[in-house]
Design a protein around this motif. Structure first.
Motif, mmCIF file in Angstrom:
data_model
loop_
_atom_site.group_PDB
_atom_site.id
_atom_site.type_symbol
_atom_site.label_atom_id
_atom_site.label_comp_id
_atom_site.label_asym_id
_atom_site.label_seq_id
_atom_site.Cartn_x
_atom_site.Cartn_y
_atom_site.Cartn_z
ATOM 1 N N ASP A 173 0.857 -1.177 0.000
ATOM 2 C CA ASP A 173 0.000 0.000 0.000
ATOM 3 C C ASP A 173 0.897 1.232 0.000
ATOM 4 O OD1 ASP A 173 -1.807 2.014 0.342
ATOM 5 O OD2 ASP A 173 -2.831 1.125 2.061
ATOM 6 N N ALA A 175 0.220 4.365 -0.082
ATOM 7 C CA ALA A 175 -0.213 5.452 0.794
ATOM 8 C C ALA A 175 0.235 5.207 2.229
ATOM 9 C CB ALA A 175 -1.725 5.604 0.727
ATOM 10 N N HIS A 193 -3.574 2.774 -2.344
ATOM 11 C CA HIS A 193 -2.732 2.665 -3.542
ATOM 12 C C HIS A 193 -2.066 1.298 -3.538
ATOM 13 C CE1 HIS A 193 -2.659 7.014 -4.866
ATOM 14 N NE2 HIS A 193 -3.205 7.106 -3.671
ATOM 15 N N ASP A 235 4.905 5.438 -7.161
ATOM 16 C CA ASP A 235 3.645 5.819 -6.521
ATOM 17 C C ASP A 235 3.890 6.260 -5.086
ATOM 18 O OD1 ASP A 235 0.938 6.277 -6.292
ATOM 19 O OD2 ASP A 235 0.407 4.182 -5.957
ATOM 20 N N PHE A 236 4.735 5.533 -4.365
ATOM 21 C CA PHE A 236 5.036 5.893 -2.978
ATOM 22 C C PHE A 236 5.654 7.289 -2.894
ATOM 23 C CE2 PHE A 236 8.110 6.104 0.520
ATOM 24 C CZ PHE A 236 7.288 5.843 1.602
ATOM 25 N N ARG A 238 5.617 9.785 -5.137
ATOM 26 C CA ARG A 238 4.701 10.846 -5.574
ATOM 27 C C ARG A 238 3.616 11.096 -4.536
ATOM 28 N NH1 ARG A 238 2.756 9.543 -11.528
ATOM 29 N NH2 ARG A 238 1.653 11.487 -11.184
ATOM 30 N N TYR A 239 3.145 10.060 -3.878
ATOM 31 C CA TYR A 239 2.098 10.237 -2.866
ATOM 32 C C TYR A 239 2.628 11.033 -1.672
ATOM 33 C CZ TYR A 239 -1.583 9.219 0.511
ATOM 34 O OH TYR A 239 -2.601 9.342 1.442
ATOM 35 N N HIS A 240 3.837 10.716 -1.216
ATOM 36 C CA HIS A 240 4.336 11.322 0.013
ATOM 37 C C HIS A 240 5.106 12.616 -0.208
ATOM 38 C CE1 HIS A 240 3.090 8.105 2.721
ATOM 39 N NE2 HIS A 240 3.373 7.272 1.741
ATOM 40 N N GLY A 242 4.795 14.475 -3.242
ATOM 41 C CA GLY A 242 4.063 15.343 -4.145
ATOM 42 C C GLY A 242 4.768 15.537 -5.475
#
Length: 258
Positions: A173, A175, A193, A235-236, A238-240, A242
């Motif tokens: 995950d 997120a 995610h 993804d990790f 970009r999520y954390h 930005g």
């Protein structure tokens, strides 16, 4: 004016400032990301020729101005030149992706663990086999996020705490930055995610957290395993942290490496 200070720095970008001078954005060992003006850099006999170029790593003498955002670069001497990283378009693409990450996600503050990591990653990208470039970049990105305070956990399941068996895939995950084993996934339908990670991808992520810089003799990963890692790490981050996808990374991918 205060006396000059000496630091090592990675040159992230340069642009024209006047007919004879340029502005450079540097990621420094001691002060984080700063902007400097190099006066006379475009003159034919300038000391900056070949030393102040994107992706070069140089020893810099800087007059820091405490109340201004643009400092004065007095001199610089490349300790690791830029041209090995531009020997191929693929190497340049991943090198500039490292520089773009530093440009986007650092500020004028020291990050003691990030500078040596970025320096070592650029050195590695300049010399490892081209089929390992993407693997090195994702290893850098994973470790860089950790130095900025965002370190995912791959040791055990977030629900039961047990380490998954070697032959079992897991769900990561992005997120939460946690893994969920196959047995616990039905109990945890709330992943924001989710990314499936094979046992090989999970083992690689664990290994690269401890040793992010690849040995030149490391065997390449299968393409499918690298794709799993790339999707999860990107993804990790970009999520954390930005921001959108790195432009240089898109270029590197178009050159044939994931």
């Amino acid at each position: 004016m205060p006396p000059p200070e000496v630091t090592e720095a990675i040159c992230l970008s340069v642009q024209k400032f006047s007919e004879t001078s340029k502005i450079a954005v540097l990621y420094t060992r001691d002060w984080g990301r700063i902007s400097v003006v190099a006066k006379g850099a475009f003159r034919p006999k300038s000391q900056f020729w070949g030393h102040l170029e994107p992706l070069s790593i140089a020893e810099c003498v800087i007059y820091k101005k405490s109340r201004e955002q643009l400092h004065l670069l007095s001199s610089c001497r490349a300790v690791i030149p830029w041209f090995p990283l531009t020997a191929s378009v693929a190497r340049a693409g991943y090198g500039f992706a490292v520089a773009e990450f530093l440009y986007r996600h650092t500020y004028e503050e020291s990050e003691p663990a990030l500078y040596p990591l970025a320096r070592a990653a650029l050195e590695s990208l300049a010399h490892i086999p081209e089929d390992q470039l993407a693997r090195q970049f994702w290893s850098f990105l994973l470790a860089a996020a950790g130095t900025l305070g965002f370190r995912p956990e791959f040791a055990g399941c977030d629900s039961c705490g047990r380490a998954p068996r070697d032959d079992q895939p897991v769900i990561f995950d992005a997120a939460a930055g946690k893994i969920i084993c196959r047995d616990c996934r039905p109990k945890r339908p709330d992943q924001a995610h989710p990314h499936r990670l094979s046992s090989a991808a999970l083992a690689e992520l664990r290994s690269r957290q401890e040793a992010p810089i690849l040995e030149a003799s490391a065997p390449p990963l299968p393409a499918g395993t690298l794709e799993e890692i790339a999707a999860a790490v990107e993804d990790f981050v970009r999520y954390h942290l930005g921001g959108g996808r790195l432009n240089a990374l898109d270029f590197a991918r178009r050159m044939g490496s994931y």
